[in-house]
Write a protein that holds these residues in place. Structure first.
Motif, PDB file in Angstrom:
ATOM      1  N   TRP A 190     -31.574  -2.982 -36.922  1.00  0.00           N
ATOM      2  CA  TRP A 190     -32.236  -4.217 -37.356  1.00  0.00           C
ATOM      3  C   TRP A 190     -32.301  -5.208 -36.198  1.00  0.00           C
ATOM      4  O   TRP A 190     -33.281  -5.932 -36.027  1.00  0.00           O
ATOM      5  CB  TRP A 190     -31.517  -4.837 -38.553  1.00  0.00           C
ATOM      6  CG  TRP A 190     -31.838  -4.141 -39.836  1.00  0.00           C
ATOM      7  CD1 TRP A 190     -31.050  -3.249 -40.505  1.00  0.00           C
ATOM      8  CD2 TRP A 190     -33.042  -4.261 -40.587  1.00  0.00           C
ATOM      9  NE1 TRP A 190     -31.694  -2.804 -41.624  1.00  0.00           N
ATOM     10  CE2 TRP A 190     -32.911  -3.415 -41.712  1.00  0.00           C
ATOM     11  CE3 TRP A 190     -34.207  -4.988 -40.432  1.00  0.00           C
ATOM     12  CZ2 TRP A 190     -33.919  -3.283 -42.656  1.00  0.00           C
ATOM     13  CZ3 TRP A 190     -35.210  -4.863 -41.380  1.00  0.00           C
ATOM     14  CH2 TRP A 190     -35.064  -4.020 -42.474  1.00  0.00           C
ATOM     15  N   GLY A 191     -31.251  -5.252 -35.391  1.00  0.00           N
ATOM     16  CA  GLY A 191     -31.233  -6.134 -34.225  1.00  0.00           C
ATOM     17  C   GLY A 191     -32.293  -5.753 -33.207  1.00  0.00           C
ATOM     18  O   GLY A 191     -32.983  -6.619 -32.660  1.00  0.00           O
ATOM     19  N   ALA A 199     -27.153  -2.292 -38.627  1.00  0.00           N
ATOM     20  CA  ALA A 199     -27.296  -3.649 -38.092  1.00  0.00           C
ATOM     21  C   ALA A 199     -27.844  -3.625 -36.665  1.00  0.00           C
ATOM     22  O   ALA A 199     -28.629  -4.498 -36.281  1.00  0.00           O
ATOM     23  CB  ALA A 199     -25.951  -4.371 -38.126  1.00  0.00           C
ATOM     24  N   TRP A 200     -27.456  -2.623 -35.876  1.00  0.00           N
ATOM     25  CA  TRP A 200     -27.984  -2.501 -34.515  1.00  0.00           C
ATOM     26  C   TRP A 200     -29.473  -2.221 -34.530  1.00  0.00           C
ATOM     27  O   TRP A 200     -30.225  -2.776 -33.741  1.00  0.00           O
ATOM     28  CB  TRP A 200     -27.256  -1.395 -33.747  1.00  0.00           C
ATOM     29  CG  TRP A 200     -25.915  -1.817 -33.258  1.00  0.00           C
ATOM     30  CD1 TRP A 200     -24.716  -1.570 -33.854  1.00  0.00           C
ATOM     31  CD2 TRP A 200     -25.638  -2.585 -32.082  1.00  0.00           C
ATOM     32  NE1 TRP A 200     -23.713  -2.123 -33.116  1.00  0.00           N
ATOM     33  CE2 TRP A 200     -24.247  -2.756 -32.025  1.00  0.00           C
ATOM     34  CE3 TRP A 200     -26.444  -3.128 -31.085  1.00  0.00           C
ATOM     35  CZ2 TRP A 200     -23.638  -3.459 -30.996  1.00  0.00           C
ATOM     36  CZ3 TRP A 200     -25.831  -3.822 -30.070  1.00  0.00           C
ATOM     37  CH2 TRP A 200     -24.446  -3.979 -30.027  1.00  0.00           C
TER      38      TRP A 200
END
Length: 122
Positions: free
Chosen positions: A99-100, A96-97
């Motif tokens: 992707w962020g 998720a990081w």
């Protein structure tokens, strides 16, 4: 230590050979072919301004790259402190990081190419 030496050497070169003068560095291929600024456009000018102490010009040339310089320095210091204490530094970021980070770079790229985001263009 090898990474630090390579980064220091690269910054020393960019600090002495001004990217604002034409002919020293190649042109961004994406900019040359399409006229679109990539997220790295202005990065060399930003590094040169950063090295010479002009943080305003560094942020103006490429805000993301300048923030990355500070992040790299902070992680490097953290690594040195942990190595001094005998503890390994393991940075394991969840997907998720990543992707962020990708989303931030994408938004930065789109906004800096729009008329209202021209302040982000180098």
């Amino acid at each position: 230590m090898g990474i630090l030496a390579a980064v220091t050497g690269a910054f020393a070169y960019v600090g002495t050979v001004d990217p604002n003068e034409p002919g020293h560095y190649p042109v961004c291929p994406l900019l040359k072919l399409t006229g679109v600024l990539c997220p790295g456009c202005g990065g060399l000018r930003s590094a040169h301004a950063f090295i010479t102490g002009d943080l305003g010009a560094a942020f103006s040339a490429n805000a993301i790259a300048t923030a990355g310089y500070f992040l790299f320095a902070a992680v490097w210091v953290l690594w040195l402190v942990r190595a001094w204490r005998g503890k390994p530094l393991r940075i394991a970021l969840a997907p998720a990081w990543w992707w962020g980070v990708g989303a931030v770079l994408l938004v930065f790229t789109v906004v800096r190419n729009l008329p209202f985001g021209s302040a982000l263009a180098p």
